[in-house]
Write a protein that holds these residues in place. Sequence first.
Motif, mmCIF file in Angstrom:
data_model
loop_
_atom_site.group_PDB
_atom_site.id
_atom_site.type_symbol
_atom_site.label_atom_id
_atom_site.label_comp_id
_atom_site.label_asym_id
_atom_site.label_seq_id
_atom_site.Cartn_x
_atom_site.Cartn_y
_atom_site.Cartn_z
ATOM 1 N N HIS A 32 14.984 40.480 23.022
ATOM 2 C CA HIS A 32 16.066 40.577 23.999
ATOM 3 C C HIS A 32 15.927 39.599 25.156
ATOM 4 O O HIS A 32 16.779 39.553 26.041
ATOM 5 C CB HIS A 32 16.164 42.025 24.526
ATOM 6 C CG HIS A 32 16.710 42.966 23.493
ATOM 7 N ND1 HIS A 32 15.898 43.651 22.610
ATOM 8 C CD2 HIS A 32 17.993 43.305 23.186
ATOM 9 C CE1 HIS A 32 16.654 44.399 21.801
ATOM 10 N NE2 HIS A 32 17.935 44.203 22.136
ATOM 11 N N THR A 33 14.834 38.812 25.164
ATOM 12 C CA THR A 33 14.718 37.740 26.155
ATOM 13 C C THR A 33 15.716 36.656 25.804
ATOM 14 O O THR A 33 15.780 36.198 24.660
ATOM 15 C CB THR A 33 13.286 37.141 26.147
ATOM 16 O OG1 THR A 33 12.356 38.162 26.413
ATOM 17 C CG2 THR A 33 13.182 36.035 27.181
ATOM 18 N N LEU A 34 16.505 36.246 26.771
ATOM 19 C CA LEU A 34 17.524 35.238 26.497
ATOM 20 C C LEU A 34 16.893 33.939 25.995
ATOM 21 O O LEU A 34 15.871 33.482 26.514
ATOM 22 C CB LEU A 34 18.335 34.956 27.760
ATOM 23 C CG LEU A 34 19.351 36.041 28.148
ATOM 24 C CD1 LEU A 34 20.036 35.660 29.451
ATOM 25 C CD2 LEU A 34 20.371 36.237 27.047
ATOM 26 N N LEU A 35 17.518 33.358 24.998
ATOM 27 C CA LEU A 35 17.039 32.110 24.407
ATOM 28 C C LEU A 35 17.454 30.943 25.294
ATOM 29 O O LEU A 35 18.629 30.794 25.645
ATOM 30 C CB LEU A 35 17.640 31.956 23.002
ATOM 31 C CG LEU A 35 17.107 30.814 22.155
ATOM 32 C CD1 LEU A 35 15.638 31.039 21.814
ATOM 33 C CD2 LEU A 35 17.926 30.697 20.872
ATOM 34 N N GLU A 36 16.481 30.130 25.632
ATOM 35 C CA GLU A 36 16.730 29.024 26.547
ATOM 36 C C GLU A 36 16.454 27.702 25.837
ATOM 37 O O GLU A 36 15.505 27.599 25.058
ATOM 38 C CB GLU A 36 15.783 29.133 27.745
ATOM 39 C CG GLU A 36 16.469 28.927 29.073
ATOM 40 C CD GLU A 36 15.466 29.047 30.211
ATOM 41 O OE1 GLU A 36 15.444 28.139 31.047
ATOM 42 O OE2 GLU A 36 14.700 30.030 30.224
ATOM 43 N N VAL A 37 17.285 26.690 26.080
ATOM 44 C CA VAL A 37 17.036 25.354 25.544
ATOM 45 C C VAL A 37 16.171 24.591 26.537
ATOM 46 O O VAL A 37 16.521 24.470 27.712
ATOM 47 C CB VAL A 37 18.356 24.599 25.296
ATOM 48 C CG1 VAL A 37 18.077 23.186 24.793
ATOM 49 C CG2 VAL A 37 19.228 25.348 24.306
ATOM 50 N N ILE A 86 15.769 20.486 18.630
ATOM 51 C CA ILE A 86 15.965 21.295 19.835
ATOM 52 C C ILE A 86 14.713 22.133 20.075
ATOM 53 O O ILE A 86 14.247 22.853 19.184
ATOM 54 C CB ILE A 86 17.188 22.220 19.686
ATOM 55 C CG1 ILE A 86 18.451 21.386 19.443
ATOM 56 C CG2 ILE A 86 17.360 23.083 20.930
ATOM 57 C CD1 ILE A 86 19.710 22.220 19.250
ATOM 58 N N GLU A 87 14.164 21.999 21.272
ATOM 59 C CA GLU A 87 13.019 22.824 21.669
ATOM 60 C C GLU A 87 13.536 24.007 22.485
ATOM 61 O O GLU A 87 14.282 23.825 23.462
ATOM 62 C CB GLU A 87 12.019 22.015 22.495
ATOM 63 C CG GLU A 87 10.786 22.821 22.875
ATOM 64 C CD GLU A 87 9.807 22.033 23.721
ATOM 65 O OE1 GLU A 87 8.762 22.591 24.101
ATOM 66 O OE2 GLU A 87 10.097 20.851 24.028
ATOM 67 N N LEU A 88 13.146 25.228 22.091
ATOM 68 C CA LEU A 88 13.644 26.454 22.715
ATOM 69 C C LEU A 88 12.534 27.163 23.478
ATOM 70 O O LEU A 88 11.350 26.816 23.359
ATOM 71 C CB LEU A 88 14.224 27.382 21.647
ATOM 72 C CG LEU A 88 15.362 26.777 20.791
ATOM 73 C CD1 LEU A 88 15.605 27.618 19.550
ATOM 74 C CD2 LEU A 88 16.633 26.640 21.616
ATOM 75 N N SER A 89 12.913 28.163 24.241
ATOM 76 C CA SER A 89 11.931 28.905 25.036
ATOM 77 C C SER A 89 11.091 29.845 24.173
ATOM 78 O O SER A 89 10.033 30.304 24.589
ATOM 79 C CB SER A 89 12.655 29.700 26.131
ATOM 80 O OG SER A 89 13.622 30.567 25.549
ATOM 81 N N ARG A 90 11.578 30.143 22.996
ATOM 82 C CA ARG A 90 10.847 30.986 22.043
ATOM 83 C C ARG A 90 11.379 30.690 20.647
ATOM 84 O O ARG A 90 12.299 29.876 20.480
ATOM 85 C CB ARG A 90 11.034 32.463 22.372
ATOM 86 C CG ARG A 90 12.485 32.921 22.405
ATOM 87 C CD ARG A 90 12.598 34.433 22.512
ATOM 88 N NE ARG A 90 13.986 34.860 22.711
ATOM 89 C CZ ARG A 90 14.879 34.951 21.740
ATOM 90 N NH1 ARG A 90 14.553 34.614 20.487
ATOM 91 N NH2 ARG A 90 16.113 35.371 22.014
ATOM 92 N N ALA A 91 10.828 31.334 19.664
ATOM 93 C CA ALA A 91 11.256 31.120 18.291
ATOM 94 C C ALA A 91 12.707 31.572 18.112
ATOM 95 O O ALA A 91 13.140 32.579 18.688
ATOM 96 C CB ALA A 91 10.347 31.879 17.329
ATOM 97 N N PHE A 92 13.443 30.809 17.326
ATOM 98 C CA PHE A 92 14.854 31.106 17.074
ATOM 99 C C PHE A 92 14.974 32.163 15.977
ATOM 100 O O PHE A 92 14.344 32.069 14.924
ATOM 101 C CB PHE A 92 15.579 29.831 16.644
ATOM 102 C CG PHE A 92 17.029 30.024 16.321
ATOM 103 C CD1 PHE A 92 17.960 30.216 17.331
ATOM 104 C CD2 PHE A 92 17.476 30.017 15.002
ATOM 105 C CE1 PHE A 92 19.296 30.400 17.039
ATOM 106 C CE2 PHE A 92 18.805 30.194 14.700
ATOM 107 C CZ PHE A 92 19.726 30.387 15.726
ATOM 108 N N ASN A 93 15.790 33.189 16.239
ATOM 109 C CA ASN A 93 16.019 34.253 15.274
ATOM 110 C C ASN A 93 17.482 34.161 14.817
ATOM 111 O O ASN A 93 18.400 34.473 15.574
ATOM 112 C CB ASN A 93 15.752 35.619 15.898
ATOM 113 C CG ASN A 93 15.812 36.751 14.884
ATOM 114 O OD1 ASN A 93 16.566 36.678 13.923
ATOM 115 N ND2 ASN A 93 15.016 37.779 15.101
ATOM 116 N N SER A 94 17.686 33.709 13.606
ATOM 117 C CA SER A 94 19.042 33.458 13.109
ATOM 118 C C SER A 94 19.883 34.729 13.018
ATOM 119 O O SER A 94 21.110 34.665 13.000
ATOM 120 C CB SER A 94 18.983 32.786 11.741
ATOM 121 O OG SER A 94 18.292 33.604 10.814
#
Length: 640
Positions: free
Chosen positions: A16-21, A60-68
């Motif tokens: 639930h942590t917002l995904l950040e670019v 793209i580098e994100l703040s955490r792993a991307f969950n599709s």
Amino acid sequence: TIESEGTILEKNREIHTLLEVRSIDLLKSTKEQNRLEHHTDRYHSEHLIIRRGQTFQMLIELSRAFNSKTDKLKLDLKLGNLPDVSKGTHVIVPLVEDLQDDCWEAKVVEQKGNKIKLSVNSPPTAAIGKYKFCVATSSPTGEAMSPYSPDNDIYMLFNPWCEDDSVYMDNEEERKEYVLNDMGLIYYGTDSQIGDRPWNFGQFDKGILPACLFLLERSGAPASGCGDPINVVRLLSAMINSPDDSGVLVGNWSGKYDDGTAPTFWSGSSDILRQYYENGGTPVRYGQCWVFSGVTTSVMRCLGIPTRSVTNFESAHDTDVSLTTDVYLDENYEPIEEYNQDSVWNFHVWNDCWMARPDLPAGMGGWQVVDATPQETSQGVFRCGPASVAAVRNGQVYLKHDTPFVFAEVNSDKVYWQRTADGTFTPVHIKKNAIGHCISTKAVGSDEREDITHLYKHAEDSEEERIAVETACQYGSKAGLYNISSANDVTIQITMDEEEPQLGADAKLLITVKNTSSELRTFSIHGQATVMYYTGVYKATVKKDQVPVELQPNEGERTQAIISLLIHIGLLLPINFEISLTSLVVNVCLFTSQPEGDAVVGKEMKATVVFRNPLKITLKNVKFRFEGLGLQSVREVSYG
């Protein structure tokens, strides 16, 4: 149990942590996959340059792993000053599981930790131009982070390698020539003395792509129209000249260029386009037809439209939409200068651009004539084209754009009109093979000249060619011309006694007349030698003569005329002689020796340049202009 519940809570918190670019890598260097696959690796630019209808990649580098399954990510691209989703200039690109063709879409093709690699597709109809780009993320509940905007724009070009793009060209060697070749030849002179001028198109030079897109912006046309090459070339045809829209080049045929650069001094387009762009759209002085054409080739190739410079010799300029080249004579067969507005240029240079024409009947696609030299207005603006070469060939002048004007340039008959006692004019002679000779362009993959006259017109005096002429003239302002039949049983032929003369020498002409009738014929031959600009504009008469002739039935007679060709050197370059139907130009030759030592990128190299004056008079106020790929700037040397 307590430990396992804590782990679950931690994982839920992470989800639930917002995904950040954090960062975006557009893989835009000239050696990376995007540039190589899109054939844009030769552009000197720090931006990503891609072609429409073809996938490109980004990291793209994100703040955490991307969950599709729970994360949402989309790309946002905006084109022009007023981006609009409904007009295709504000594009929202969603993530999909499988890429389809013909639409904007993106797919995750690789994931490592908190980094993902996207493959992005664009439709083959996308508008070209400079897109502002950002990436937006949001949670399943709709809570969104501020979009991340990389400090980089994406340049989108036409794609001749894409089968669904309307500028698609299926021959790889032709694509290399008409899109990727940044050096070429432009032809000039007369059909009997064809010269070639090397030209540095420089479409990949630093700053040229932004300059080309600046032209589209300056045109005032909406960005949504920039996906249609028909619209784009028509806009650019207007913007490369300056009379009504402060375009790139000011035309000047006066011979006076003190407040600018003489048209003959230019040897490439880069310096012209760079000056225009860096000066905020101030027109560059000066150009003539080959300069307008060279710049047009550069701009079109830069944007991805296959284009070539084309030279037409004995090129007509029809001013009254008659689709004939008209010469008006008084009762004594003297030219009436105020009526003789039509002219014949020794040579004229325009462009062929390659594209489909879904707006025209089938078979009209392929090469289209585009002419940026300001001659006549089209819908109130100085521009010309795109006119289908196939339509021109068949006399289908009712098809847009500006096909009648182009037809007259290459295949109009030269019609002589004589004033009668009541002040009206009647046709007294029609010369059929006077216009449109040796239409030339540089050959694919070599420096040979290719004659493409057969693309523009059927064989002279063939049945197909006559049908094309008569079909075209039905739509002209003198539609009834070919309903008049008149027999002419006295023929006249003018030939050069020897090879083409040079300035300062004598021109020897042989005039042969023959009476093909069974009756006596008495008449006069009216002849004059005039000085004209290469555009066919009258300058002065140097000799005028009238010879009475009496011929018995089926008799012939030959006579010789000698004309001395002397002209002030100050008028040498822009002016040519016209003797009856023969024109002369002066060829000057520039010879460069082999370089002294090896040529190494980034290091100085010496070369000896030798110029030979072919004339019998001294050249004064001589200036040499050096330009070439890789040179830092155009260099001018005053020799004296």
